[in-house]
Design a protein around this motif. Structure first.
Motif, short mmCIF file in Angstrom:
data_model
loop_
_atom_site.label_atom_id
_atom_site.label_comp_id
_atom_site.label_asym_id
_atom_site.label_seq_id
_atom_site.Cartn_x
_atom_site.Cartn_y
_atom_site.Cartn_z
N ARG A 1 0.87 -1.18 0.00
CA ARG A 1 0.00 0.00 0.00
C ARG A 1 0.91 1.23 0.00
O ARG A 1 1.62 1.47 0.97
N ALA B 1 -1.06 8.51 8.17
CA ALA B 1 -1.41 7.16 7.69
C ALA B 1 -0.25 6.20 7.93
O ALA B 1 -0.46 5.04 8.31
N GLN C 1 -0.01 5.40 11.65
CA GLN C 1 -1.12 4.52 12.07
C GLN C 1 -1.08 3.15 11.39
O GLN C 1 -1.95 2.32 11.66
N ARG D 1 -1.56 2.44 8.18
CA ARG D 1 -2.53 2.29 7.09
C ARG D 1 -1.87 2.19 5.72
O ARG D 1 -2.54 1.82 4.75
#
Length: 154
Positions: free
Chosen positions: A4, A55, A58, A60
């Motif tokens: 990601r 992000a 965290q 993500r």
């Protein structure tokens, strides 16, 4: 597992971010664009880069690419968050070495400093690299994390 990848840029990096995004979209990554969505000549890098860094902090995203005019402001704001290891990179060696030795997770690039072809080479080197984790690298990263845990509030 598909990585990601987060992207973010202010007005100084918007053009390069869009070119990187177009190239990376056709590849093997899941892309998350944290903005800007359009060119805004008066936007500020902290407003654009902070959501990407958050992000990363965290968990993500797996890696981030932050682009501003010089890349300096992007690196400064990104490194304010726990778990973020961002660096301004202008060549391919540091792009992969920063990941392999220091577990760098956000690449900062200057949209007004690095041309598109070199930026793509830097991004590829960054995204292909993996943290080595050997003794001295792990020892050093643990020291960095100790500093982070002591001085940054989580």
């Amino acid at each position: 597992m598909m990585l990601r990848i987060g992207l973010a840029a202010d007005h100084g990096g918007f053009g390069l971010k869009e070119k990187l995004k177009a190239t990376l979209e056709s590849s093997r990554f899941e892309l998350l664009d944290f903005g800007a969505e359009s060119f805004e000549g008066n936007d500020d890098y902290p407003d654009r880069i902070f959501p990407l860094a958050l992000a990363m902090s965290q968990g993500r995203i797996d890696r981030g690419i932050a682009v501003c005019g010089s890349g300096v402001g992007a690196a400064i704001v990104a490194n304010k968050l726990p778990g973020v290891r961002a660096a301004l990179i202008t060549e391919t060696y540091s792009a992969h070495q920063g990941v392999e030795h220091d577990d760098m997770n956000i690449l900062c690039i200057g949209g007004r400093v690095v041309g598109t072809a070199l930026a793509m080479e830097i991004v590829e080197a960054f995204l292909e690299a993996r943290y080595n984790g050997e003794g001295r690298f792990d020892r050093r990263l643990k020291k960095v994390l100790e500093i982070e845990n002591k001085y940054l509030k989580k």
